[in-house]
Design a protein around this motif. Structure first.
Motif, mmCIF file in Angstrom:
data_model
loop_
_atom_site.group_PDB
_atom_site.id
_atom_site.type_symbol
_atom_site.label_atom_id
_atom_site.label_comp_id
_atom_site.label_asym_id
_atom_site.label_seq_id
_atom_site.Cartn_x
_atom_site.Cartn_y
_atom_site.Cartn_z
ATOM 1 N N GLU A 43 3.035 17.565 5.470
ATOM 2 C CA GLU A 43 1.982 16.548 5.579
ATOM 3 C C GLU A 43 1.044 16.587 4.377
ATOM 4 N N MET A 44 0.678 17.781 3.968
ATOM 5 C CA MET A 44 -0.195 17.910 2.797
ATOM 6 C C MET A 44 0.473 17.324 1.554
ATOM 7 N N LEU A 45 1.768 17.576 1.416
ATOM 8 C CA LEU A 45 2.491 17.056 0.250
ATOM 9 C C LEU A 45 2.613 15.526 0.304
ATOM 10 N N ILE A 46 2.872 14.971 1.480
ATOM 11 C CA ILE A 46 2.998 13.511 1.612
ATOM 12 C C ILE A 46 1.667 12.829 1.306
ATOM 13 N N PHE A 47 0.579 13.341 1.888
ATOM 14 C CA PHE A 47 -0.736 12.740 1.626
ATOM 15 C C PHE A 47 -1.170 12.967 0.180
ATOM 16 N N TYR A 48 -0.761 14.102 -0.398
ATOM 17 C CA TYR A 48 -1.062 14.351 -1.815
ATOM 18 C C TYR A 48 -0.411 13.276 -2.685
ATOM 19 N N LYS A 49 0.848 12.930 -2.415
ATOM 20 C CA LYS A 49 1.521 11.894 -3.199
ATOM 21 C C LYS A 49 0.813 10.545 -3.033
ATOM 22 N N GLY A 50 0.333 10.268 -1.811
ATOM 23 C CA GLY A 50 -0.436 9.045 -1.600
ATOM 24 C C GLY A 50 -1.695 9.027 -2.435
ATOM 25 N N LEU A 51 -2.361 10.179 -2.518
ATOM 26 C CA LEU A 51 -3.580 10.274 -3.336
ATOM 27 C C LEU A 51 -3.263 10.152 -4.820
ATOM 28 N N VAL A 52 -2.105 10.684 -5.235
ATOM 29 C CA VAL A 52 -1.675 10.564 -6.640
ATOM 30 C C VAL A 52 -1.559 9.084 -7.010
ATOM 31 N N PHE A 54 0.827 6.971 2.680
ATOM 32 C CA PHE A 54 -0.196 7.110 3.721
ATOM 33 C C PHE A 54 0.354 6.692 5.079
ATOM 34 N N VAL A 55 1.164 5.643 5.093
ATOM 35 C CA VAL A 55 1.770 5.185 6.350
ATOM 36 C C VAL A 55 2.730 6.243 6.889
ATOM 37 N N ILE A 56 3.603 6.768 6.009
ATOM 38 C CA ILE A 56 4.557 7.801 6.425
ATOM 39 C C ILE A 56 3.809 9.049 6.901
ATOM 40 N N GLY A 57 2.750 9.404 6.170
ATOM 41 C CA GLY A 57 1.942 10.558 6.567
ATOM 42 C C GLY A 57 1.344 10.376 7.943
ATOM 43 N N TYR A 58 0.841 9.174 8.223
ATOM 44 C CA TYR A 58 0.247 8.894 9.540
ATOM 45 C C TYR A 58 1.304 8.941 10.639
ATOM 46 N N LEU A 59 2.449 8.285 10.400
ATOM 47 C CA LEU A 59 3.507 8.252 11.418
ATOM 48 C C LEU A 59 4.022 9.655 11.713
ATOM 49 N N HIS A 60 4.179 10.487 10.682
ATOM 50 C CA HIS A 60 4.623 11.868 10.894
ATOM 51 C C HIS A 60 3.531 12.697 11.566
ATOM 52 N N TRP A 61 2.279 12.416 11.238
ATOM 53 C CA TRP A 61 1.150 13.107 11.887
ATOM 54 C C TRP A 61 1.216 12.883 13.395
ATOM 55 N N VAL A 62 1.491 11.644 13.793
ATOM 56 C CA VAL A 62 1.566 11.324 15.219
ATOM 57 C C VAL A 62 2.845 11.889 15.827
ATOM 58 N N PHE A 63 3.999 11.627 15.174
ATOM 59 C CA PHE A 63 5.280 12.001 15.768
ATOM 60 C C PHE A 63 5.529 13.511 15.704
ATOM 61 N N LEU A 64 5.540 14.074 14.486
ATOM 62 C CA LEU A 64 5.811 15.502 14.337
ATOM 63 C C LEU A 64 4.628 16.356 14.768
ATOM 64 N N GLY A 65 3.428 15.780 14.649
ATOM 65 C CA GLY A 65 2.223 16.522 14.988
ATOM 66 C C GLY A 65 1.824 16.373 16.441
ATOM 67 N N PHE A 66 0.972 15.408 16.722
ATOM 68 C CA PHE A 66 0.405 15.259 18.063
ATOM 69 C C PHE A 66 1.464 15.177 19.158
ATOM 70 N N VAL A 67 2.417 14.251 19.032
ATOM 71 C CA VAL A 67 3.379 14.007 20.112
ATOM 72 C C VAL A 67 4.303 15.207 20.315
ATOM 73 N N SER A 68 4.957 15.661 19.253
ATOM 74 C CA SER A 68 5.952 16.733 19.401
ATOM 75 C C SER A 68 5.311 18.057 19.791
ATOM 76 N N ILE A 69 4.157 18.365 19.225
ATOM 77 C CA ILE A 69 3.493 19.630 19.566
ATOM 78 C C ILE A 69 2.998 19.599 21.009
ATOM 79 N N ALA A 70 2.459 18.452 21.448
ATOM 80 C CA ALA A 70 2.068 18.324 22.860
ATOM 81 C C ALA A 70 3.283 18.477 23.768
ATOM 82 N N LEU A 71 4.408 17.870 23.379
ATOM 83 C CA LEU A 71 5.632 17.989 24.186
ATOM 84 C C LEU A 71 6.108 19.437 24.261
ATOM 85 N N PHE A 72 6.072 20.156 23.136
ATOM 86 C CA PHE A 72 6.442 21.566 23.157
ATOM 87 C C PHE A 72 5.564 22.334 24.161
#
Length: 402
Positions: free
Chosen positions: A356-365, A311-329
């Motif tokens: 992201e779906m796979l990372i959060f899925y593993k957290g849910l597992v 869940f932590v990795i999913g959140y950090l990637h959500w912010v870094f690869l998602g919000f931050v990087s996409i906004a920068l692009f």
């Protein structure tokens, strides 16, 4: 001959992003085949090059362009940029072989000083015409948060030598640094760039509304750090501070998104459909970030996040690869610092969303005991590989067109 200008500055940032993404694939491969490398050392390299190579250099390129548009890069700035890249290359070639040790710590320390010099340069030399604008106030606050976040790395040395890595202060120092990087420096810098866009499109908050938004935002940023202390079972006042910080952030972003929706047509008319969709997506990801961060104000979810690394990795990637990087692009494309091919962007987006779906899925597992399929790690590698392919495509296209 290579000449440093703001576009080349941006291409170097993209190159670091490609390297960080490639290192991310290497980390995934550890789970499916033997790798002759130290996993923790590669994590250190991956995180430092991602945050300090890609995001830091991309943000600083945009900030320089906003405040010194049309001006040649000054000699002082060139020296800062050169020293910054020496520090990044030093980390790139020392962390994989020794982790946190003498050489990597020297280069990490050099980077901190470079970030201080950059901050001082911007605050001292920004032309007066920018200084009373909303975007300058946000970027100025972002730069101070970046400096403030460095208290974490400075404290680590003293904590490791006196209390050791098992001390709660060791983890708190890391959380302090990450909080004021992800939730302060990156966040406010991107908001500052967004407010510059609003300014260029001839709409902005009225002064009193901006003042309320600014105070709510900064109060929320500071107080929400206490969310990172919940795992220590702190006194009640820490829980109240963290909860109040989350509330302030929700109120601040309610004001911001209400303002954006009110001016939606002006945004649509002022931006190309592609850039508008990118920034719209970044806004949705920002809302997701705020929701996830706010959930950790509830002790149950804070404890769940602390115990479940996925869940932590999913959140950090959500912010870094998602919000931050996409906004920068989106912003880099809008400012014509890079060409962003649609197919490459959507390839990147696919890699991000599916991984992201796979990372959060593993957290849910791990949390709910759901069934886990045997080829999970192989599929995660293949999906994640779309990210370095896409970033390499974007980098290659820009270098070729140059």
């Amino acid at each position: 001959m290579f000449r440093l200008n703001i576009k080349n500055h941006t291409y170097i940032a993209l190159a670091y992003f490609f390297m960080a993404a490639a290192l991310g694939i290497l980390l995934r491969l550890f789970y499916i085949t033997p790798i002759a490398a130290n996993y923790k050392y590669i994590i250190h390299t991956h995180s430092h090059i991602a945050l300090l190579g890609w995001v830091y250099l991309a943000l600083t390129a945009i900030i320089y362009l906003l405040f010194f548009h049309g001006a040649k890069l000054s000699k002082k700035y060139r020296y800062i940029f050169l020293a910054t890249n020496i520090s990044l290359l030093g980390m790139l070639f020392s962390f994989p072989f020794q982790g946190y040790a003498v050489v990597s710590i020297i280069f990490s320390t050099l980077f901190l000083f470079c970030s201080y010099f950059f901050t001082a340069y911007i605050l001292k030399n920004t032309p007066k015409k920018h200084r009373n604008t909303h975007y300058y106030k946000l970027i100025k606050a972002a730069l101070w948060y970046m400096v403030f976040s460095s208290i974490g790395p400075w404290a680590l040395g003293a904590i490791m030598s006196s209390l050791g890595k098992t001390s709660i202060w060791y983890k708190l120092s890391i959380y302090f640094y990450l909080h004021f990087q992800y939730n302060a420096w990156f966040l406010l810098a991107i908001l500052g760039i967004a407010f510059y866009l609003f300014y260029q499109l001839k709409f902005t908050f009225n002064p009193s509304e901006f003042k309320r938004f600014f105070y709510l935002l900064n109060s929320g940023v500071i107080l929400s750090f206490f969310l990172s202390t919940y795992w220590t079972n702190p006194p009640l006042i820490f829980y109240l501070a963290g909860g109040l910080g989350s509330l302030f952030l929700v109120l601040a972003f309610y004001k911001l998104f209400a303002f954006i929706l009110w001016n939606k047509m002006k945004l649509k008319q002022g931006l190309s459909p592609f850039i508008y969709r990118i920034l719209q997506l970044a806004s949705v990801l920002l809302i997701g970030k705020i929701v996830m961060q706010s959930l950790t104000a509830i002790p149950f979810f804070a404890d769940l996040a602390f115990k479940n690394l996925d869940f932590v990795i999913g959140y950090l990637h959500w912010v870094f690869l998602g919000f931050v990087s996409i906004a920068l692009f989106g912003f880099l494309n809008w400012l014509k610092l890079i060409k962003l091919p649609k197919k490459a962007f959507y390839l990147y987006l696919s890699g991000f969303l599916i991984s992201e779906m796979l990372i959060f899925y593993k957290g849910l597992v791990l949390w709910l005991g759901l069934p886990f399929f045997s080829d999970y790690f192989l599929i995660l590698v293949l999906v994640s590989a779309l990210i370095p392919v896409a970033t390499g495509w974007i980098l290659g296209l820009n270098l070729k067109s140059k």
